[in-house]
Enzyme design. Structure first.
Site, PDB file in Angstrom:
ATOM      1  N   GLU A 158     -11.356   7.893 -14.166  1.00  0.00           N
ATOM      2  CA  GLU A 158     -10.109   8.647 -14.372  1.00  0.00           C
ATOM      3  C   GLU A 158      -8.955   7.950 -13.648  1.00  0.00           C
ATOM      4  OE1 GLU A 158      -9.629  11.199 -16.354  1.00  0.00           O
ATOM      5  OE2 GLU A 158     -11.546  12.216 -16.600  1.00  0.00           O
ATOM      6  N   ASP A 164      -6.622  14.755 -18.016  1.00  0.00           N
ATOM      7  CA  ASP A 164      -7.427  15.982 -17.967  1.00  0.00           C
ATOM      8  C   ASP A 164      -8.153  16.084 -16.625  1.00  0.00           C
ATOM      9  OD1 ASP A 164      -9.518  14.163 -18.179  1.00  0.00           O
ATOM     10  OD2 ASP A 164     -10.248  14.910 -20.098  1.00  0.00           O
ATOM     11  N   ASP A 190     -10.596   9.786 -24.757  1.00  0.00           N
ATOM     12  CA  ASP A 190     -12.003  10.084 -24.508  1.00  0.00           C
ATOM     13  C   ASP A 190     -12.890   9.173 -25.350  1.00  0.00           C
ATOM     14  OD1 ASP A 190     -14.134  11.846 -23.340  1.00  0.00           O
ATOM     15  OD2 ASP A 190     -14.470  12.284 -25.456  1.00  0.00           O
ATOM     16  N   HIS A 200     -11.289  18.018 -23.926  1.00  0.00           N
ATOM     17  CA  HIS A 200     -12.152  18.474 -25.025  1.00  0.00           C
ATOM     18  C   HIS A 200     -11.634  19.769 -25.649  1.00  0.00           C
ATOM     19  CE1 HIS A 200     -14.765  15.360 -23.503  1.00  0.00           C
ATOM     20  NE2 HIS A 200     -14.681  15.927 -22.315  1.00  0.00           N
ATOM     21  N   ASP A 225      -7.978   8.970 -19.876  1.00  0.00           N
ATOM     22  CA  ASP A 225      -9.246   9.668 -19.701  1.00  0.00           C
ATOM     23  C   ASP A 225     -10.272   8.691 -19.146  1.00  0.00           C
ATOM     24  OD1 ASP A 225     -10.860  11.911 -19.679  1.00  0.00           O
ATOM     25  OD2 ASP A 225     -11.558  11.664 -21.725  1.00  0.00           O
ATOM     26  N   GLY A 226     -11.230   9.236 -18.433  1.00  0.00           N
ATOM     27  CA  GLY A 226     -12.348   8.467 -17.917  1.00  0.00           C
ATOM     28  C   GLY A 226     -13.643   9.114 -18.362  1.00  0.00           C
TER      29      GLY A 226
END
EC number: 3.1.26.4
Length: 155
Positions: free
Chosen positions: A48, A70, A134, A124, A10-11
């Site tokens: 990301e 994501d 995250d 999320h 994740d970024g």
């Protein structure tokens, strides 16, 4: 037989552009290694990409990888768009330079030796590893220590 590895990424960016960070989890045989770093000024898409790059570059030998992200930007970019970008000399269909080309080229090099299945997960939405990534990315973005030398301000 190739080692089977799971990677989750994740970024995060506090503002876009702004301070940003990435988080990644590499899992092999139940063991996990985490990666994260924060940058003073960057974008969410660059973070990301960095998450996937750093995790893949950490692999020491050929592996079979399931990489969960994501980011539709990363997943579609690497599975669909990159082939034509390369054919066109890293230009888009409308002949503009590909954004984040430094990182796309680095990601392309990092995947060369691996068999990779790209999976998209909804961000999320309670996916445990995505939530952990995250958290890693956000914590890194809140304490940035690195300069994203490839980031270019769009005019």
């Amino acid at each position: 037989m190739l080692k089977q590895v799971e990677i989750f990424t994740d970024g995060s960016c506090l503002g876009n552009p702004g301070p940003g960070g990435y988080g990644a989890i590499l899992r092999y045989r139940g063991r996990e290694k985490t990666f994260s770093a924060g940058y003073t000024r960057t974008t969410n898409n660059r973070m990301e990409l960095m998450a996937a790059i750093v995790a893949l570059e950490a692999l020491k030998e050929h592996c079979e990888v399931i990489l969960s992200t994501d980011s539709q930007y990363v997943r579609q970019g690497i599975t669909q768009w990159i082939h034509n970008w390369k054919k066109r000399g890293w230009k888009t269909a409308d002949k503009k330079p590909v954004k984040n080309v430094d990182l796309w080229q680095r990601l392309d090099a990092a995947l060369g030796q691996h068999q990779i299945k790209w999976e998209w997960v909804k961000g999320h939405a309670g996916h445990p590893e995505n939530e952990r990534c995250d958290e890693l990315a956000r914590a890194a973005a809140m304490n940035p220590t690195l300069e994203d030398t490839g980031y270019q301000v769009e005019v």
